[in-house]
Design a protein around this motif. Sequence first.
Motif, PDB file in Angstrom:
ATOM      1  N   PRO B  17       0.784  -1.242   0.000  1.00 12.67           N
ATOM      2  CA  PRO B  17       0.000   0.000   0.000  1.00 12.67           C
ATOM      3  C   PRO B  17       0.812   1.286   0.000  1.00 12.67           C
ATOM      4  O   PRO B  17       0.527   2.165  -0.817  1.00 12.67           O
ATOM      5  N   ALA B  20       2.195   1.781  -3.380  1.00 11.47           N
ATOM      6  CA  ALA B  20       1.149   2.041  -4.365  1.00 11.47           C
ATOM      7  C   ALA B  20       0.699   3.497  -4.293  1.00 11.47           C
ATOM      8  O   ALA B  20       0.498   4.151  -5.320  1.00 11.47           O
ATOM      9  N   VAL B  21       0.571   4.000  -3.059  1.00  9.83           N
ATOM     10  CA  VAL B  21       0.156   5.398  -2.910  1.00  9.83           C
ATOM     11  C   VAL B  21       1.205   6.318  -3.497  1.00  9.83           C
ATOM     12  O   VAL B  21       0.892   7.286  -4.210  1.00  9.83           O
ATOM     13  N   ALA B  24       0.967   6.228  -7.206  1.00 15.60           N
ATOM     14  CA  ALA B  24      -0.237   6.912  -7.673  1.00 15.60           C
ATOM     15  C   ALA B  24      -0.058   8.420  -7.577  1.00 15.60           C
ATOM     16  O   ALA B  24      -0.510   9.171  -8.438  1.00 15.60           O
ATOM     17  N   GLU B  25       0.641   8.849  -6.528  1.00 17.02           N
ATOM     18  CA  GLU B  25       0.853  10.272  -6.352  1.00 17.02           C
ATOM     19  C   GLU B  25       1.766  10.806  -7.462  1.00 17.02           C
ATOM     20  O   GLU B  25       1.548  11.885  -7.995  1.00 17.02           O
ATOM     21  N   LEU B  27       1.952   9.615 -10.320  1.00 18.08           N
ATOM     22  CA  LEU B  27       1.223   9.523 -11.583  1.00 18.08           C
ATOM     23  C   LEU B  27       0.654  10.888 -11.945  1.00 18.08           C
ATOM     24  O   LEU B  27       0.217  11.113 -13.074  1.00 18.08           O
ATOM     25  N   GLY B  87      -4.836   0.336 -13.414  1.00 16.80           N
ATOM     26  CA  GLY B  87      -5.895   1.074 -12.735  1.00 16.80           C
ATOM     27  C   GLY B  87      -7.277   0.778 -13.297  1.00 16.80           C
ATOM     28  O   GLY B  87      -8.273   0.884 -12.587  1.00 16.80           O
ATOM     29  N   VAL B  90      -9.075  -1.891 -11.336  1.00 11.00           N
ATOM     30  CA  VAL B  90      -9.562  -1.648  -9.992  1.00 11.00           C
ATOM     31  C   VAL B  90     -10.757  -0.728 -10.050  1.00 11.00           C
ATOM     32  O   VAL B  90     -10.718   0.304 -10.702  1.00 11.00           O
ATOM     33  N   PRO B  93     -12.883   3.800  -6.010  1.00  5.33           N
ATOM     34  CA  PRO B  93     -13.053   3.670  -4.560  1.00  5.33           C
ATOM     35  C   PRO B  93     -14.402   4.213  -4.127  1.00  5.33           C
ATOM     36  O   PRO B  93     -14.976   5.056  -4.802  1.00  5.33           O
ATOM     37  N   PHE B  99     -14.964  13.341   4.394  1.00  6.65           N
ATOM     38  CA  PHE B  99     -13.774  13.988   3.868  1.00  6.65           C
ATOM     39  C   PHE B  99     -13.303  13.303   2.597  1.00  6.65           C
ATOM     40  O   PHE B  99     -12.995  13.937   1.596  1.00  6.65           O
ATOM     41  N   GLU B 100     -13.254  12.004   2.683  1.00  7.75           N
ATOM     42  CA  GLU B 100     -12.838  11.249   1.503  1.00  7.75           C
ATOM     43  C   GLU B 100     -13.781  11.501   0.346  1.00  7.75           C
ATOM     44  O   GLU B 100     -13.365  11.651  -0.792  1.00  7.75           O
ATOM     45  N   LEU B 107     -11.515  14.989  -7.254  1.00 12.07           N
ATOM     46  CA  LEU B 107     -10.618  14.220  -8.104  1.00 12.07           C
ATOM     47  C   LEU B 107     -11.360  13.720  -9.327  1.00 12.07           C
ATOM     48  O   LEU B 107     -10.802  13.616 -10.414  1.00 12.07           O
ATOM     49  N   TRP B 176     -10.171   6.434 -15.422  1.00 13.94           N
ATOM     50  CA  TRP B 176     -10.298   5.545 -14.269  1.00 13.94           C
ATOM     51  C   TRP B 176     -11.615   5.737 -13.536  1.00 13.94           C
ATOM     52  O   TRP B 176     -12.296   4.785 -13.173  1.00 13.94           O
ATOM     53  N   GLU B 207      -1.113  17.664  -5.347  1.00 15.33           N
ATOM     54  CA  GLU B 207      -2.318  16.883  -5.554  1.00 15.33           C
ATOM     55  C   GLU B 207      -2.506  16.667  -7.030  1.00 15.33           C
ATOM     56  O   GLU B 207      -2.016  17.429  -7.853  1.00 15.33           O
ATOM     57  N   ARG B 208      -3.250  15.663  -7.348  1.00 17.60           N
ATOM     58  CA  ARG B 208      -3.528  15.415  -8.751  1.00 17.60           C
ATOM     59  C   ARG B 208      -4.725  16.224  -9.209  1.00 17.60           C
ATOM     60  O   ARG B 208      -4.911  16.452 -10.389  1.00 17.60           O
TER      61      ARG B 208
END
Lengths: 228, 228
Positions: B17, B20-21, B24-25, B27, B87, B90, B93, B99-100, B107, B176, B207-208
């Motif tokens: 994990p 992976a983060v 992804a960041e 990316l 990606g 998957v 999410p 917050f998420e 995003l 994605w 941030e993306r």
Amino acid sequence: MIRHPHFAPIAALIAEPPRAVMLAELLGGRALTATELAAGAEVAPSTASAHLAKLVAGSLLSVEVQGRHRYYRLAGREVARALETLGVLVGPPLGEDPFERAALHELRFARTCYDHLAGQLGVAMRCALLERGILREDGVEHRVTGRGEAWFAAFGVDLQAARRARRSFARRCLDWTERRPHLAGALGAALLGRLVDRAWVTRRCNERALDLTLAGRSALARELGLRF
Amino acid sequence: MIRHPHFAPIAALIAEPPRAVMLAELLGGRALTATELAAGAEVAPSTASAHLAKLVAGSLLSVEVQGRHRYYRLAGREVARALETLGVLVGPPLGEDPFERAALHELRFARTCYDHLAGQLGVAMRCALLERGILREDGVEHRVTGRGEAWFAAFGVDLQAARRARRSFARRCLDWTERRPHLAGALGAALLGRLVDRAWVTRRCNERALDLTLAGRSALARELGLRF
DNA sequence: TTAGTCCTTCGATCGGCGCCGAAGCGTCCT
DNA sequence: AGGACGCTTCGGCGCCGATCGAAGGACTAA
């Protein structure tokens, strides 16, 4: 804060050597039984069973039950593509012992890449098709020229059907061993189909490697000027 | 007998994990320092350091030392492509806590996908370009129409340069979050460049996610009839 | 029904690897 | 210089998950 696709779980499915071997084996395009996959990965049946269950749960594989056999296959073209793309990142294996070297040599020569032709033969065919003006490069795609239409028709490939297919028509696909592109997409799949129909190449059982027959050897020399 | 690409080691790099983060960041397309990545992955600096070392050893990342900072970035476009392709497998999410959910919402609206625009905005732009006859679909690629040539020129995109680039010109890239295609390749990258130049969208730090400015909002409405 | 495959579930073992804190090295600010 | 900061190396802890054998369910062929 979740701001990312969750790569980790999917990658973890691929990350375990036995599972990776199983997936790679299924990348050959055919469905295999649990025991075959267990043998290929060199683990106990119980272990293989657990791995396969996880791969199915993660929807990388699908199962089809036929009597007392369970046939596993890749869950879809997307899975195959993801694996192939990942494969580009990994260097070609070295092959220490003589047996491995031999097997690797054959694999390098010709093999299936999910549903199309790969290896030296695949790369050479694409080159020849380009040189002879049958295909033309177009970014990551290819177009069939006027002359090409005739050639493919004579070869028995239904171009209209390939164009109608709900997938890329003639994608360029980076070859894992050769590191040079070969032909994928609907056209690549159709081409391999005809090669097998005509018995110019033959599939081996439970292997990705393909054999070029004597008939195929001379036919390819005649049609495309390829020498092996 | 080794007959396969060795997926496992590469996948194992992605499978953890925190790693992976980090990937992804990165990316997002920009280089980040070790501490930034450690914070993003929510691990101790020492842990992050170990992870980063592995990623570099596996040539997924490259480092650039600048003074006392170490800037990490994806080792190449192939790595980005492999991650993006992965990606697709998957699911998006779910985002349990508020917050998420908020972060995810932003995003989803607009973000960078390595070097081009993704999210609802990216998908909508591609749609608009197609509808207005500026682009035309062509398999996994796109072609610029006659009218399109003028439009891109007026917008400040150098099409010749994009065509000369040693990469795909205007690839279709599966989004994605949206699960619908947006525009990638050299053209996609150039387009994002101009959008940022003109301050129609702005990058957030680390941030993306991208923000559509008021100027951008009205400009896109004017130029392409997009409403948000 | 019985015997023989194919495959899964269960329980127990064990090894690898991620994790952190403390300490050390190099670089930048003042 | 001195101190702060960025990052890495080291040592030890702890846990997840892969592994196997044995036993049980499912199906086929007599």
